[in-house]
Design a protein around this motif. Structure first.
Motif: not given
Length: 103
Positions: A7-14, A19-26, A72-82
């Protein structure tokens, strides 16, 4: 892939999230008095073992038509894992509903 990841991948259009290389920041902008508010991530800065997410709440433009209901505005980002600490600047949102804040 489990359902939440799919579901997260669909929402982020990927196609998928690695999860070994990426993470989500909300980033949540807190409760706002009307629609029309949005969260904008302005910068991501990695420094040694800390990732700082710089962001702001953007109010609706003067005269903009908005929903007359709390939002309740929010922003969700898929970024390189940190793997270090993630900090937010500002640390939290000052809602336009706060008595000490200005609407």
């Amino acid at each position: 892939m489990d359902l939440a990841t799919a579901l997260a991948a669909k929402m982020l259009k990927v196609k998928k999230i690695d999860w070994d290389k990426q993470m989500i920041v909300i980033v949540s902008g807190g409760t706002q008095p009307t629609g029309g508010y949005k969260v904008e991530v302005t910068d991501l800065k990695a420094d040694d073992d800390t990732l700082t997410v710089h962001w702001k709440v953007v109010p609706p433009a003067p005269g903009q038509r908005v929903t007359q209901a709390r939002s309740n505005p929010a922003e969700t980002l898929l970024i390189q894992r940190f793997d270090g600490e993630v900090r937010f600047d500002p640390a939290s949102s000052r809602s336009a509903l706060d008595k000490d804040g200005e609407p």
